[in-house]
Design a protein around this motif. Structure first.
Motif, short mmCIF file in Angstrom:
data_model
loop_
_atom_site.label_atom_id
_atom_site.label_comp_id
_atom_site.label_asym_id
_atom_site.label_seq_id
_atom_site.Cartn_x
_atom_site.Cartn_y
_atom_site.Cartn_z
N LEU A 1 0.84 -1.21 0.00
CA LEU A 1 0.00 0.00 0.00
C LEU A 1 0.87 1.25 0.00
CD1 LEU A 1 -3.02 -0.24 2.52
CD2 LEU A 1 -3.05 0.73 0.22
N PHE A 2 1.87 1.22 0.87
CA PHE A 2 2.75 2.39 0.99
C PHE A 2 3.59 2.57 -0.28
CE2 PHE A 2 6.25 5.02 2.32
CZ PHE A 2 5.73 5.84 3.30
N GLY A 3 4.20 1.48 -0.73
CA GLY A 3 5.14 1.56 -1.86
C GLY A 3 4.44 1.93 -3.16
N ARG A 4 3.24 1.43 -3.35
CA ARG A 4 2.56 1.64 -4.64
C ARG A 4 1.72 2.90 -4.67
NH1 ARG A 4 0.72 -4.64 -5.39
NH2 ARG A 4 2.83 -5.45 -5.74
N SER A 5 1.42 3.44 -3.50
CA SER A 5 0.62 4.67 -3.51
C SER A 5 1.48 5.80 -4.10
CB SER A 5 0.21 5.02 -2.08
OG SER A 5 -0.47 6.24 -2.09
N PRO A 6 0.88 6.61 -4.96
CA PRO A 6 1.67 7.70 -5.56
C PRO A 6 2.17 8.70 -4.51
CG PRO A 6 -0.68 7.90 -6.11
CD PRO A 6 -0.51 6.58 -5.45
#
Ligand SMILES: Nc1nc2c(c(=O)[nH]1)N[C@H]1C(S)=C(S)[C@@H](COP(=O)(O)OP(=O)(O)OC[C@H]3O[C@@H](n4cnc5c(=O)[nH]c(N)nc54)[C@H](O)[C@@H]3O)O[C@H]1N2
Ligand SMILES: Nc1nc2c(c(=O)[nH]1)N[C@H]1C(S)=C(S)[C@@H](COP(=O)(O)OP(=O)(O)OC[C@H]3O[C@@H](n4cnc5c(=O)[nH]c(N)nc54)[C@H](O)[C@@H]3O)O[C@H]1N2
Ligand code: SF4
Ligand SMILES: [Mo]
Length: 736
Positions: free
Chosen positions: A301-306
Motif C-alpha cells: 500500500l505504501f510503496g505503490r501509492s503515488p
C-alpha cells in the motif's frame, strides 16, 4: 454523545453562539492541541461569553472540536489564581507581588552563590507563547547561565526533535496539513487524531470521501481511526522497530524504492538495507503480533501509492526506542522519495498548542534559531546578540530527568515551574513528587489549587489564554496569533511580565526591556535570520491578515508550506543543529541502521499485562482546564482502566468494578471498563486524572504512579506507553 459530535462540536450550540449578541469578536487561536485552529472569542461587557470557529482559518475552515468551543469558560472560573502566595508555617498565605518576586530573585541569587549555576533551574510547559519561551530561555541561559532548563516537551516531542535532527540535520518538520487533503495514503502510526487532533482527522476523512484516499493505522488499540482504516496493523505495545524494519524489508525486496532520490539525497542506504534484511515479515510477525501477510500488504500500500503521509505522535515518542522509530519513519519516506512533494511527508503531530514554538527558540537543549549549542560560531552569534559573555551559555542542558536526580543528590536547590503540572504528568510519581517536596519550589500557574502547587513554597498567578497576546506555532510550522481579549483575573500577570520582572531583580533589566510581546517578537525574529526557521519576514499584522504563516518566511520572501522540495537537507556541519554522524557536506539526509533492543520491562508471571497510557477527547492533560468545564467533566468524570473482556472473564472482573492496577512502582484503584479497544494482554489508562485535587478527595488514580523512569537513551523521553502491570481484584477492607 457520539464521537463525531465531539469532534465537530455540537451544531446547534455553534449556531446559538452565532446569534448571541456580543460586543465584539476577537480573532485568536485555540489554546489546546497542536492543530492550531483559528477561532473568535466573543466578548460582552468585558467578559468572554462565547467562542465561534473562524471560517477563513486555513487550518480548520470553520470547524472546532468541543474543547475549543468551551474554552471561553475557563476565563473567569472562580478557581483562577488571583494573588501571589507564600508558604508560612506550612500554609500558603497571600503576599504582594514585589515581595514574592524579590524572594524568587533572592533564592536564585543564593543558589547561584552557594552552589553555582547547577543549583537553580527552570521547568516550563508547552502552552505558553513563542515570546514567553524566548524570555524564559534568555533568562535561564543568558542571565542565570544554568544548564538546568527544560520543558514538559521532554515528555512529549523530544524524540521527534532528536529523530528529525538525526535524519535531516535540523528539527524542521517537512510536511504540512495540506498533504492530508491530497495524499493517496494516510498512514497513522501511533496516534489517535480522531480524539487528539480532531480537525486533522476531519481533513483526512474529507480526503477519503472526495479523493478515495486510503487509511492505514499502526496502533495496539482498536481506536476510531483503526476501525475506520483500510488496514489496521495491531502491533503489540513497544514493537514499532521490527514493524518498520519489516516494511522497509518488503519495499526493498519488491523494489518499490526511489533509487534516484536515494542516490542524490541520502547517505547510509547500504547499512539500512542490511539491517532491514534481518526483519523478514515472518520474523516481524513473531515480534509484533501482526500477521506477515498484513505487513506485506501494508508495504505494498505504501510503496505503490503515488503519495503517502505518515502521521505520528505519542505511540512513537513515548514508546520503546522512540528516536530510532522516528528515524525509521523518516527513512520509510526517504527510501521511497515520498518527501517534499504534495501529499508526501512524515508528519509529526505536535501535542500542545505551542510546543513547536518552544523548539524554534532553543528549547530541548539547542539555541534560538535551531542553533547548535556546541558550534562556536552559533554560540557567538547568540551571545553577541544578547550582549553577554559567550561562556555563560550552557553547552549541554540537563533534562528534567537529570534535574530530578540532582534534586535528590542535593545539588539542585531552587526550581521554578512555569505552566506545567509535573505532580501529575511526570513518570514514577512516587520518586518525582519526593523531589518536588525537597526542592525550593516556585510554581506559576493560572489555577489555584492544582496538584503541583501543593508542593510550592511560592505560587505566582499567571494570565492565560485569552488574556495575553503572542505567537503559537502548530504542527505544520504555522505561526498563529493568540490575542488578549479580556483582562486577567485579580492580580494575575502575564508570564512575560513575570519573567522580565524577575530579571530586573537579578540585575538584568536591560535584556528584557520590551514594552510588550511584539517587542520581544521583533527581537527574537532577528535571531532566526538565515536559519532554517527564518521568520524575519513576519510581523503580527501579517499573521493577522493571513490567518497564520508557515516558516521559513524570510524578509522579502514568502512562507513555505513544504520543506526539502529540492531534495537538499540542512545537514552541513555549519548549518546543522548538532554535531554527529548526520553531518555531511553534501546536504543529504541520513538513513540509520538502528539497533533493535527488546524492551527492558515486558510482561511476566508477576506482572502479566502491558500497560499503555494516553488520552481521551474530552480531557486535556492533567485536566486543570477541562475538569472545570462542566460539559466536558460530565462526559468523562472519572478515571478507568480498559481491559479486554477475555482477560476480565479470566480475572472475574465485571464492568465498573473497582480494581487495583499494580506495577513495580506503585498502584492505583480505578473502575474496570471492559472493551475490545484493548487487545487481550494489554490494558490502557487515561493519564488525565490526578489524585491530589482538593475537593475531589484523595484518590489513587494517577497513571504516572505506575509508570517507570525508563527513558529513551537518545532523547531522554520517558516511556509512558509500555510497562508491565497486574490487575488485582480489590478486597474490601484490605487497606492501602
Ligand atoms: N483531547 C485531547 N487532545 C490532545 C491532548 C489531550 O490531552 N487531550 N494532548 C495533546 C498532546 S500534548 C499530545 S502529545 C497529543 C497526543 O496525541 P496521541 O499521540 O494521538 O495520543 P495518545 O493517546 O497519547 O497516544 C496515541 C496512541 O498511541 C498508541 N500506542 C501506544 N503504544 C504504542 C506502540 O508501541 N506503537 C504504536 N504504533 N502505537 C502505540 C496508543 O494505543 C494510542 O492510541 O494530543 C494532543 N491533543
Ligand atoms: N502516563 C503518561 N504521562 C504523560 C503523558 C502520557 O501520554 N502518559 N503525556 C505527556 C505529554 S505528551 C505531555 S505534553 C505532558 C503534559 O503535562 P502537563 O504539562 O503537566 O499538563 P497540563 O495539565 O497541560 O499542565 C499545564 C499547566 O499549565 C497551566 N497553564 C495553562 N496555561 C498557562 C499559562 O498561560 N501560563 C501559566 N503559567 N500556566 C498555564 C495549567 O493550568 C496547567 O496546570 O504530560 C506527559 N505525561
Ligand atoms: S482540534 Fe485542537 S486546536 Fe482545534 S479546536 Fe480542537 S483542541 Fe482546539
Ligand atoms: Mo504532549
Amino acid at each position: 454523545m457520539a464521537l463525531s459530535e465531539l469532534q465537530h462540536g455540537i451544531a446547534n450550540l455553534f449556531h446559538e453562539r452565532e446569534d448571541l449578541a456580543v460586543d465584539r469578536w476577537v480573532a485568536t487561536t485555540c489554546g489546546y492541541c497542536g492543530t492550531g485552529c483559528g477561532l473568535y472569542l466573543g466578548i460582552k461587557g468585558g467578559r468572554a461569553v462565547a467562542v465561534k470557529a473562524d471560517p477563513a482559518a486555513p487550518v480548520n475552515k470553520g470547524h472546532l472540536c468541543l474543547k475549543g468551543l468551551y474554552e471561553w469558560k475557563i476565563l473567569d472560573h472562580p478557581e483562577r489564581a488571583t494573588v501571589p502566595l507564600r508558604r508560612r508555617n506550612g500554609a500558603m498565605e497571600p503576599v504582594i507581588w514585589e515581595a514574592a518576586l524579590a524572594e524568587v530573585a533572592h533564592r536564585f541569587r543564593e543558589g547561584l552563590a552557594t552552589g553555582g549555576p547547577e543549583a537553580v533551574g527552570i521547568y516550563h510547559g508547552g502552552q505558553l507563547t513563542l515570546e514567553e519561551y524566548y524570555a524564559i530561555h534568555k533568562l535561564a541561559k543568558g542571565v542565570l547561565g544554568t544548564p538546568n532548563i527544560d520543558a514538559n516537551t521532554r515528555l512529549c516531542m523530544a524524540s521527534t526533535v532528536s529523530g528529525h535532527i538525526r535524519s535531516f540535520g535540523v528539527d524542521a518538520p517537512p510536511g504540512c496539513y495540506e498533504d492530508l487533503d491530497v495524499s493517496g495514503l494516510i498512514f497513522i502510526f501511533g496516534a489517535n487524531p480522531a480524539e487528539m487532533h480532531p480537525q486533522l482527522w476531519q481533513r483526512i476523512l474529507r480526503n477519503r470521501k472526495l479523493n478515495g484516499a486510503r487509511i492505514m493505522v499502526a496502533d495496539p488499540r482498536l481506536t476510531l481511526p483503526a476501525r475506520a482504516a483500510d488496514l489496521h496493523l495491531r502491533l503489540r505495545c513497544g514493537s514499532n522497530i521490527p514493524l518498520l524494519y519489516s516494511l522497509i524489508n518488503v519495499l526493498i525486496k519488491e523494489d518499490m524504492l526511489d533509487k534516484d532520490f536515494i542516490r542524490r539525497s541520502t547517505v547510509g542506504f547500504e547499512e539500512l538495507a542490511e539491517a532491514a534484511a534481518a526483519f523478514p515479515p515472518e520474523r516481524a510477525a513473531n515480534l509484533t503480533g501482526v500477521p506477515a501477510a498484513d505487513i506485506v500488504a501494508a508495504a505494498r500500500l505504501f510503496g505503490r501509492s503515488p503519495s503517502a503521509v505518515t502521521v505520528f505522535c505519542q505511540g512513537v515518542n513515548q514508546s520503546c526506542q522512540a528516536v530510532d522509530t522516528v528515524t525509521l519513519i523518516n527513512s520509510l519516506h526517504l527510501v521511497t522519495g515520498k518527501i517534499g512533494k504534495p501529499g508526501s511527508a512524515p508528519l509529526s503531530l505536535t501535542g500542545q498548542a505551542s510546543s513547536m514554538s518552544m523548539r524554534e527558540i532553543g528549547g530541548g537543549g539547542s539555541l534560538p534559531g535551531f542553533r547548535n549549542p556546541e558550534n562556536p560560531e552559533h554560540r557567538r552569534q547568540v551571545a553577541d546578540y544578547w550582549g553577554i559573555q559567550v561562556e555563560k551559555l550552557p553547552r549541554r542542558i540537563n533534562d528534567i530527568n537529570r534535574m530530578l536526580e540532582m534534586i535528590e543528590d542535593g545539588k539542585l536547590k531552587v526550581l521554578w515551574v512555569i505552566g506545567t503540572n509535573p505532580a501529575v504528568s511526570l513518570p514514577d510519581l512516587g520518586f518525582s513528587r519526593r523531589q518536588l517536596e525537597k526542592v525550593f519550589l516556585i510554581v506559576q500557574d493560572i489555577f489555584y489549587p492544582m496538584e503541583t502547587a501543593a508542593y510550592a513554597d511560592i505560587f505566582l498567578p499567571a494570565a492565560g489564554w485569552g488574556e495575553k497576546t503572542g505567537v503559537v506555532t502548530n504542527s505544520e510550522r504555522r505561526l498563529n496569533l493568540v490575542r488578549r481579549a479580556v483582562a486577567p483575573p485579580g492580580d494575575a500577570w502575564e508570564d512575560l511580565a513575570i519573567v522580565a520582572r524577575v530579571a530586573r531583580y537579578l540585575g538584568a533589566e536591560e535584556l528584557f526591556a520590551w514594552k510588550g510581546p511584539e517587542d520581544a517578537f521583533r527581537e527574537l525574529r532577528e535571531l532566526t535570520r538565515g536559519r532554517p526557521n527564518d521568520i524575519t519576514g513576519v510581523d503580527y499584522a501579517l499573521l493577522e491578515r493571513k490567518g497564520g504563516v508557515q516558516w521559513p518566511c524570510p524578509e522579502g520572501g514568502r512562507e513555505t508550506p513544504r520543506l526539502y522540495s529540492d531534495g537538499v537537507f540542512p545537514t552541513r556541519p555549519e548549518e546543522a543543529q548538532g554535531y554527529g554522524a548526520f553531518n555531511n557536506p553534501e546536504g543529504r539526509a541520513r538513513l540509520w541502521a538502528v539497533p533493535y533492543v527488546p524492551p527492558p520491562e515486558v510482561p511476566d508471571e508477576e506482572f502479566p499485562f502491558w500497560l499503555n497510557t494516553g488520552r481521551i477527547i474530552e480531557h486535556y492533560h492533567t485536566r486543570t482546564k477541562t475538569k472545570r468545564i462542566p460539559e466536558l467533566q460530565a462526559l468523562a468524570p472519572e478515571a478507568y482502566v480498559e481491559i479486554n473482556p477475555r482477560d476480565a472473564a479470566q480475572l472475574q472482573v465485571v464492568e465498573g468494578e473497582m480494581v487495583r492496577v499494580v506495577t513495580r512502582r506503585g498502584w492505583v484503584e480505578v473502575p474496570a471498563r471492559l472493551t475490545e479497544v484493548v487487545a487481550p494482554g494489554e490494558v490502557f489508562i487515561p493519564f488525565h486524572f490526578g489524585d491530589l485535587d482538593p475537593g475531589e478527595g484523595r484518590k489513587r488514580r494517577a497513571a504516572n504512579l505506575l509508570t517507570g523512569r525508563f527513558v529513551d537513551p537518545l532523547s531522554g523521553q520517558p516511556r509512558a506507553k509500555a510497562g508491565a502491570c497486574r490487575i488485582e481484584k480489590r478486597v474490601p477492607g484490605n487497606g492501602g
